[in-house]
Design a protein around this motif. Structure first.
Motif, mmCIF file in Angstrom:
data_model
loop_
_atom_site.group_PDB
_atom_site.id
_atom_site.type_symbol
_atom_site.label_atom_id
_atom_site.label_comp_id
_atom_site.label_asym_id
_atom_site.label_seq_id
_atom_site.Cartn_x
_atom_site.Cartn_y
_atom_site.Cartn_z
ATOM 1 N N TYR A 1 -7.254 69.397 20.032
ATOM 2 C CA TYR A 1 -7.394 67.952 20.268
ATOM 3 C C TYR A 1 -6.099 67.392 20.849
ATOM 4 O O TYR A 1 -6.124 66.659 21.837
ATOM 5 N N GLN A 2 -4.973 67.755 20.254
ATOM 6 C CA GLN A 2 -3.693 67.245 20.744
ATOM 7 C C GLN A 2 -3.416 67.736 22.161
ATOM 8 O O GLN A 2 -2.913 66.988 22.994
ATOM 9 N N ALA A 3 -3.771 68.977 22.446
ATOM 10 C CA ALA A 3 -3.603 69.493 23.811
ATOM 11 C C ALA A 3 -4.443 68.687 24.797
ATOM 12 O O ALA A 3 -3.973 68.349 25.891
ATOM 13 N N CYS A 4 -5.670 68.370 24.408
ATOM 14 C CA CYS A 4 -6.560 67.567 25.261
ATOM 15 C C CYS A 4 -5.948 66.191 25.523
ATOM 16 O O CYS A 4 -5.886 65.740 26.670
ATOM 17 N N VAL A 5 -5.485 65.534 24.470
ATOM 18 C CA VAL A 5 -4.853 64.211 24.612
ATOM 19 C C VAL A 5 -3.658 64.292 25.551
ATOM 20 O O VAL A 5 -3.525 63.490 26.483
ATOM 21 N N ASP A 6 -2.786 65.266 25.307
ATOM 22 C CA ASP A 6 -1.565 65.393 26.108
ATOM 23 C C ASP A 6 -1.867 65.674 27.579
ATOM 24 O O ASP A 6 -1.255 65.073 28.468
ATOM 25 N N ILE A 7 -2.799 66.573 27.833
ATOM 26 C CA ILE A 7 -3.124 66.934 29.212
ATOM 27 C C ILE A 7 -3.765 65.762 29.956
ATOM 28 O O ILE A 7 -3.389 65.458 31.090
ATOM 29 N N LEU A 8 -4.713 65.105 29.325
ATOM 30 C CA LEU A 8 -5.359 63.968 29.994
ATOM 31 C C LEU A 8 -4.364 62.840 30.254
ATOM 32 O O LEU A 8 -4.422 62.183 31.295
ATOM 33 N N ARG A 9 -3.453 62.641 29.317
ATOM 34 C CA ARG A 9 -2.443 61.592 29.496
ATOM 35 C C ARG A 9 -1.486 61.954 30.631
ATOM 36 O O ARG A 9 -1.220 61.130 31.510
ATOM 37 N N SER A 10 -1.000 63.196 30.647
ATOM 38 C CA SER A 10 -0.007 63.568 31.658
ATOM 39 C C SER A 10 -0.611 63.750 33.049
ATOM 40 O O SER A 10 0.012 63.390 34.044
ATOM 41 N N GLU A 11 -1.811 64.304 33.117
ATOM 42 C CA GLU A 11 -2.416 64.590 34.424
ATOM 43 C C GLU A 11 -3.170 63.407 35.030
ATOM 44 O O GLU A 11 -3.153 63.204 36.239
ATOM 45 N N LEU A 12 -3.867 62.650 34.176
ATOM 46 C CA LEU A 12 -4.746 61.587 34.685
ATOM 47 C C LEU A 12 -4.377 60.192 34.187
ATOM 48 O O LEU A 12 -4.991 59.213 34.602
ATOM 49 N N ASP A 13 -3.413 60.121 33.266
ATOM 50 C CA ASP A 13 -2.999 58.857 32.658
ATOM 51 C C ASP A 13 -4.178 58.128 32.004
ATOM 52 O O ASP A 13 -4.361 56.930 32.175
ATOM 53 N N ARG B 1 -10.790 80.200 29.579
ATOM 54 C CA ARG B 1 -10.778 80.561 31.001
ATOM 55 C C ARG B 1 -11.067 79.318 31.858
ATOM 56 O O ARG B 1 -10.426 79.106 32.887
ATOM 57 N N ILE B 2 -12.025 78.501 31.434
ATOM 58 C CA ILE B 2 -12.321 77.252 32.153
ATOM 59 C C ILE B 2 -11.076 76.388 32.220
ATOM 60 O O ILE B 2 -10.703 75.882 33.284
ATOM 61 N N LEU B 3 -10.410 76.222 31.068
ATOM 62 C CA LEU B 3 -9.236 75.350 31.010
ATOM 63 C C LEU B 3 -8.055 75.917 31.798
ATOM 64 O O LEU B 3 -7.210 75.150 32.263
ATOM 65 N N SER B 4 -8.022 77.223 31.981
ATOM 66 C CA SER B 4 -6.945 77.788 32.798
ATOM 67 C C SER B 4 -7.114 77.419 34.274
ATOM 68 O O SER B 4 -6.143 77.415 35.031
ATOM 69 N N HIS B 5 -8.340 77.092 34.664
ATOM 70 C CA HIS B 5 -8.608 76.665 36.047
ATOM 71 C C HIS B 5 -8.614 75.149 36.192
ATOM 72 O O HIS B 5 -8.291 74.633 37.263
ATOM 73 N N ASP B 6 -9.020 74.445 35.144
ATOM 74 C CA ASP B 6 -9.075 72.985 35.179
ATOM 75 C C ASP B 6 -8.791 72.467 33.768
ATOM 76 O O ASP B 6 -9.691 72.333 32.946
ATOM 77 N N ALA B 7 -7.525 72.195 33.500
ATOM 78 C CA ALA B 7 -7.093 71.788 32.160
ATOM 79 C C ALA B 7 -7.631 70.424 31.738
ATOM 80 O O ALA B 7 -7.561 70.074 30.562
ATOM 81 N N CYS B 8 -8.185 69.672 32.653
ATOM 82 C CA CYS B 8 -8.687 68.333 32.336
ATOM 83 C C CYS B 8 -10.167 68.313 31.957
ATOM 84 O O CYS B 8 -10.744 67.243 31.793
ATOM 85 N N ARG B 9 -10.780 69.468 31.797
ATOM 86 C CA ARG B 9 -12.196 69.535 31.423
ATOM 87 C C ARG B 9 -12.361 69.192 29.944
ATOM 88 O O ARG B 9 -12.247 70.035 29.059
ATOM 89 N N GLU B 10 -12.623 67.944 29.679
ATOM 90 C CA GLU B 10 -12.776 67.466 28.301
ATOM 91 C C GLU B 10 -13.910 68.182 27.573
ATOM 92 O O GLU B 10 -13.812 68.468 26.382
ATOM 93 N N ASP B 11 -14.971 68.526 28.309
ATOM 94 C CA ASP B 11 -16.088 69.220 27.678
ATOM 95 C C ASP B 11 -15.676 70.584 27.134
ATOM 96 O O ASP B 11 -16.103 70.978 26.044
ATOM 97 N N ALA B 12 -14.817 71.288 27.850
ATOM 98 C CA ALA B 12 -14.342 72.594 27.383
ATOM 99 C C ALA B 12 -13.426 72.431 26.167
ATOM 100 O O ALA B 12 -13.496 73.218 25.219
ATOM 101 N N HIS B 13 -12.586 71.408 26.183
ATOM 102 C CA HIS B 13 -11.743 71.126 25.019
ATOM 103 C C HIS B 13 -12.622 70.853 23.790
ATOM 104 O O HIS B 13 -12.358 71.382 22.704
ATOM 105 N N CYS B 14 -13.648 70.049 23.966
ATOM 106 C CA CYS B 14 -14.543 69.706 22.856
ATOM 107 C C CYS B 14 -15.261 70.936 22.312
ATOM 108 O O CYS B 14 -15.380 71.107 21.087
#
Length: 92
Positions: free
Chosen positions: A61-73, A29-42
């Motif tokens: 892990y791969q989703a976290c990598v992909d999202i952080l790369r695409s959204e925040l570079d 649910r957290i990630l549905s509102h903010d997909a870049c929350r690394e703490d929630a991914h962890c």
């Protein structure tokens, strides 16, 4: 955002109590509102690992990598790698 902070706090309580299913639901649910929350991914990765679902932890892990790369570079910090099951992190 108070809502996300409350969900995060509650998910940590569930995690510490070993209620991984409830924790997973809140982290998603957290990630549905903010997909870049690394703490929630962890926390999701740790839940999956504790449930013996290493493949889900690796997928998260791969989703976290992909999202952080695409959204925040940016690349994720070391926290997600440390959350992976030992056998899986040896492959990286």
């Amino acid at each position: 955002m108070l809502y996300l902070e409350t969900l995060d706090h509650l998910s940590l309580i569930y995690f510490n109590q070993g209620d991984y299913a409830a924790c997973i639901g809140l982290c998603q649910r957290i990630l549905s509102h903010d997909a870049c929350r690394e703490d929630a991914h962890c926390r999701l990765m740790r839940c999956f690992a504790r449930q013996g679902q290493a493949h889900h932890a690796l997928r998260q892990y791969q989703a976290c990598v992909d999202i952080l790369r695409s959204e925040l570079d940016v690349a994720p910090s070391r926290r997600p790698v440390q959350a992976l099951p030992a056998r899986s992190s040896a492959r990286r």
